[in-house]
Design a protein around this motif. Structure first.
Motif, PDB file in Angstrom:
ATOM      1  N   ALA A 276       0.805  -1.219   0.000  1.00  0.00           N
ATOM      2  CA  ALA A 276       0.000   0.000   0.000  1.00  0.00           C
ATOM      3  C   ALA A 276       0.843   1.276   0.000  1.00  0.00           C
ATOM      4  CB  ALA A 276      -0.986   0.009   1.166  1.00  0.00           C
ATOM      5  N   LEU A 277       2.114   1.186  -0.389  1.00  0.00           N
ATOM      6  CA  LEU A 277       2.972   2.366  -0.478  1.00  0.00           C
ATOM      7  C   LEU A 277       3.554   2.468  -1.879  1.00  0.00           C
ATOM      8  CD1 LEU A 277       5.206   2.334   2.738  1.00  0.00           C
ATOM      9  CD2 LEU A 277       3.272   3.814   2.253  1.00  0.00           C
ATOM     10  N   GLU A 278       3.601   3.676  -2.383  1.00  0.00           N
ATOM     11  CA  GLU A 278       4.332   3.956  -3.611  1.00  0.00           C
ATOM     12  C   GLU A 278       5.581   4.708  -3.179  1.00  0.00           C
ATOM     13  OE1 GLU A 278       1.956   6.101  -6.448  1.00  0.00           O
ATOM     14  OE2 GLU A 278       0.194   4.911  -5.931  1.00  0.00           O
ATOM     15  N   TRP A 279       6.716   4.004  -3.153  1.00  0.00           N
ATOM     16  CA  TRP A 279       7.950   4.656  -2.738  1.00  0.00           C
ATOM     17  C   TRP A 279       8.268   5.760  -3.731  1.00  0.00           C
ATOM     18  CZ3 TRP A 279      10.561   3.869   1.765  1.00  0.00           C
ATOM     19  CH2 TRP A 279      10.089   2.834   2.566  1.00  0.00           C
ATOM     20  N   PRO A 280       8.614   6.953  -3.257  1.00  0.00           N
ATOM     21  CA  PRO A 280       8.816   8.090  -4.162  1.00  0.00           C
ATOM     22  C   PRO A 280      10.058   7.925  -5.040  1.00  0.00           C
ATOM     23  CG  PRO A 280       9.445   8.686  -1.921  1.00  0.00           C
ATOM     24  CD  PRO A 280       8.840   7.313  -1.854  1.00  0.00           C
TER      25      PRO A 280
ATOM     26  N   PRO B 162      13.117   1.131  10.233  1.00  0.00           N
ATOM     27  CA  PRO B 162      11.651   1.185  10.200  1.00  0.00           C
ATOM     28  C   PRO B 162      11.173   1.811   8.884  1.00  0.00           C
ATOM     29  CG  PRO B 162      12.473   1.955  12.310  1.00  0.00           C
ATOM     30  CD  PRO B 162      13.664   1.819  11.400  1.00  0.00           C
ATOM     31  N   PRO B 163      10.307   1.111   8.144  1.00  0.00           N
ATOM     32  CA  PRO B 163       9.943   1.580   6.804  1.00  0.00           C
ATOM     33  C   PRO B 163       9.125   2.872   6.763  1.00  0.00           C
ATOM     34  CG  PRO B 163       8.723  -0.408   7.357  1.00  0.00           C
ATOM     35  CD  PRO B 163       9.717  -0.188   8.456  1.00  0.00           C
ATOM     36  N   ILE B 164       8.235   3.101   7.726  1.00  0.00           N
ATOM     37  CA  ILE B 164       7.398   4.306   7.658  1.00  0.00           C
ATOM     38  C   ILE B 164       8.235   5.571   7.846  1.00  0.00           C
ATOM     39  CG2 ILE B 164       5.436   5.550   8.654  1.00  0.00           C
ATOM     40  CD1 ILE B 164       4.703   3.096   6.887  1.00  0.00           C
ATOM     41  N   PRO B 165       9.109   5.652   8.866  1.00  0.00           N
ATOM     42  CA  PRO B 165       9.966   6.843   8.942  1.00  0.00           C
ATOM     43  C   PRO B 165      10.871   7.005   7.706  1.00  0.00           C
ATOM     44  CG  PRO B 165       9.962   5.704  11.047  1.00  0.00           C
ATOM     45  CD  PRO B 165       9.256   4.808  10.066  1.00  0.00           C
ATOM     46  N   LEU B 166      11.360   5.894   7.152  1.00  0.00           N
ATOM     47  CA  LEU B 166      12.177   5.975   5.935  1.00  0.00           C
ATOM     48  C   LEU B 166      11.346   6.517   4.775  1.00  0.00           C
ATOM     49  CD1 LEU B 166      14.816   5.444   4.389  1.00  0.00           C
ATOM     50  CD2 LEU B 166      14.050   3.069   4.095  1.00  0.00           C
ATOM     51  N   TYR B 167      10.130   6.025   4.638  1.00  0.00           N
ATOM     52  CA  TYR B 167       9.226   6.496   3.586  1.00  0.00           C
ATOM     53  C   TYR B 167       8.946   7.999   3.734  1.00  0.00           C
ATOM     54  CZ  TYR B 167       4.847   7.084   1.004  1.00  0.00           C
ATOM     55  OH  TYR B 167       3.857   7.539   0.166  1.00  0.00           O
ATOM     56  N   LEU B 168       8.627   8.423   4.942  1.00  0.00           N
ATOM     57  CA  LEU B 168       8.317   9.846   5.164  1.00  0.00           C
ATOM     58  C   LEU B 168       9.538  10.737   4.919  1.00  0.00           C
ATOM     59  CD1 LEU B 168       6.015   9.539   8.294  1.00  0.00           C
ATOM     60  CD2 LEU B 168       5.343  10.154   5.958  1.00  0.00           C
ATOM     61  N   ALA B 169      10.723  10.275   5.334  1.00  0.00           N
ATOM     62  CA  ALA B 169      11.938  11.058   5.092  1.00  0.00           C
ATOM     63  C   ALA B 169      12.215  11.161   3.595  1.00  0.00           C
ATOM     64  CB  ALA B 169      13.127  10.420   5.816  1.00  0.00           C
ATOM     65  N   LEU B 170      12.001  10.073   2.865  1.00  0.00           N
ATOM     66  CA  LEU B 170      12.189  10.113   1.407  1.00  0.00           C
ATOM     67  C   LEU B 170      11.167  11.034   0.741  1.00  0.00           C
ATOM     68  CD1 LEU B 170      13.057   6.419   0.538  1.00  0.00           C
ATOM     69  CD2 LEU B 170      14.365   8.437  -0.129  1.00  0.00           C
ATOM     70  N   CYS B 171       9.920  10.993   1.200  1.00  0.00           N
ATOM     71  CA  CYS B 171       8.895  11.888   0.649  1.00  0.00           C
ATOM     72  C   CYS B 171       9.307  13.341   0.866  1.00  0.00           C
ATOM     73  CB  CYS B 171       7.537  11.622   1.303  1.00  0.00           C
ATOM     74  SG  CYS B 171       6.717  10.126   0.708  1.00  0.00           S
ATOM     75  N   ARG B 172       9.799  13.646   2.050  1.00  0.00           N
ATOM     76  CA  ARG B 172      10.203  15.019   2.350  1.00  0.00           C
ATOM     77  C   ARG B 172      11.375  15.452   1.470  1.00  0.00           C
ATOM     78  NH1 ARG B 172      10.735  18.401   7.771  1.00  0.00           N
ATOM     79  NH2 ARG B 172       8.796  19.244   7.025  1.00  0.00           N
ATOM     80  N   LEU B 173      12.383  14.580   1.335  1.00  0.00           N
ATOM     81  CA  LEU B 173      13.556  14.932   0.523  1.00  0.00           C
ATOM     82  C   LEU B 173      13.221  15.094  -0.954  1.00  0.00           C
ATOM     83  CD1 LEU B 173      16.455  12.757   1.976  1.00  0.00           C
ATOM     84  CD2 LEU B 173      16.213  15.231   2.077  1.00  0.00           C
ATOM     85  N   THR B 174      12.253  14.322  -1.439  1.00  0.00           N
ATOM     86  CA  THR B 174      11.906  14.371  -2.869  1.00  0.00           C
ATOM     87  C   THR B 174      10.746  15.307  -3.169  1.00  0.00           C
ATOM     88  OG1 THR B 174      10.441  12.443  -2.661  1.00  0.00           O
ATOM     89  CG2 THR B 174      12.741  12.019  -3.257  1.00  0.00           C
ATOM     90  N   GLY B 175      10.140  15.890  -2.124  1.00  0.00           N
ATOM     91  CA  GLY B 175       8.998  16.784  -2.346  1.00  0.00           C
ATOM     92  C   GLY B 175       7.749  16.040  -2.784  1.00  0.00           C
ATOM     93  N   THR B 176       7.631  14.774  -2.376  1.00  0.00           N
ATOM     94  CA  THR B 176       6.494  13.932  -2.753  1.00  0.00           C
ATOM     95  C   THR B 176       5.484  13.883  -1.616  1.00  0.00           C
ATOM     96  OG1 THR B 176       7.973  12.542  -4.059  1.00  0.00           O
ATOM     97  CG2 THR B 176       5.837  11.613  -3.518  1.00  0.00           C
TER      98      THR B 176
ATOM     99  N   PRO C  75       2.957  12.015   0.679  1.00  0.00           N
ATOM    100  CA  PRO C  75       2.738  10.610   1.029  1.00  0.00           C
ATOM    101  C   PRO C  75       1.431  10.079   0.433  1.00  0.00           C
ATOM    102  CG  PRO C  75       3.461  11.834   2.945  1.00  0.00           C
ATOM    103  CD  PRO C  75       3.196  12.846   1.853  1.00  0.00           C
ATOM    104  N   THR C  76       1.443   8.814   0.108  1.00  0.00           N
ATOM    105  CA  THR C  76       0.292   8.177  -0.541  1.00  0.00           C
ATOM    106  C   THR C  76      -1.016   8.439   0.191  1.00  0.00           C
ATOM    107  OG1 THR C  76       1.725   6.418  -1.345  1.00  0.00           O
ATOM    108  CG2 THR C  76      -0.613   5.953  -1.349  1.00  0.00           C
ATOM    109  N   TRP C  77      -1.008   8.323   1.517  1.00  0.00           N
ATOM    110  CA  TRP C  77      -2.259   8.444   2.275  1.00  0.00           C
ATOM    111  C   TRP C  77      -2.728   9.892   2.397  1.00  0.00           C
ATOM    112  CZ3 TRP C  77       2.151   6.210   4.567  1.00  0.00           C
ATOM    113  CH2 TRP C  77       2.898   7.059   5.357  1.00  0.00           C
ATOM    114  N   SER C  78      -1.918  10.879   1.980  1.00  0.00           N
ATOM    115  CA  SER C  78      -2.313  12.282   2.053  1.00  0.00           C
ATOM    116  C   SER C  78      -2.810  12.829   0.719  1.00  0.00           C
ATOM    117  CB  SER C  78      -1.118  13.136   2.501  1.00  0.00           C
ATOM    118  OG  SER C  78      -0.712  12.765   3.785  1.00  0.00           O
TER     119      SER C  78
END
Length: 147
Positions: free
Chosen positions: A87-91, A123-137, A139-142
């Protein structure tokens, strides 16, 4: 029933062993898996999130816990539990590597960070959120849902 290795006195290999070994020797450029360091266990399986090397140093301080991280000149690989892409699209430009497979590299990436303890995961969720922030993406659920 086994097959002798020849006149050199090598071991006898069963058909099951030969099947596990595959049909040929490993050649440069074939796929390989990142291995968990000795003394660590991966009770939830192992996948990896691959990011361009330029993101690696910027991600480390943004994470509450950093698991095993491997790197070469082009990429950093972060070990995460299996199915961390559910349920995640990695940015982009991050890529998700099921089974922690590292394709088409002449040599395996080196371990650059090993956490204390026996668990290799970031932990994948903090990694996902940090990547979203760095890439300006976003998050999927937002993201807005269209009807």
């Amino acid at each position: 029933m086994g097959i002798g290795a020849g006149a050199d006195g090598g071991p006898i290999l069963s058909l099951d062993t030969l099947v596990r070994l595959g049909r040929g020797p490993r050649t440069p450029g074939t796929t390989r898996r990142l291995s968990v360091p000795e003394g660590m266990t991966a009770p939830l399986g192992c996948d990896a999130v691959v990011v361009p090397a330029r993101f690696g140093p910027r991600l480390m301080p943004r994470l509450p816990r950093v698991g095993c991280v491997y790197a070469d000149e082009a990429h950093w690989w972060w070990i995460v539990p299996s199915d961390s892409d559910f349920a995640l699209e990695w940015p982009a430009p991050a890529q998700y590597a099921t089974g922690a497979v590292v394709p088409d590299t002449p040599a395996a990436p080196g371990l650059i960070h090993r956490p204390e303890g026996t668990i290799p995961y970031t932990p994948p969720i903090p990694l996902y959120l940090a990547l979203c922030r760095l890439t300006g993406t976003t998050p999927t659920w937002s993201r807005p849902v269209s009807a």
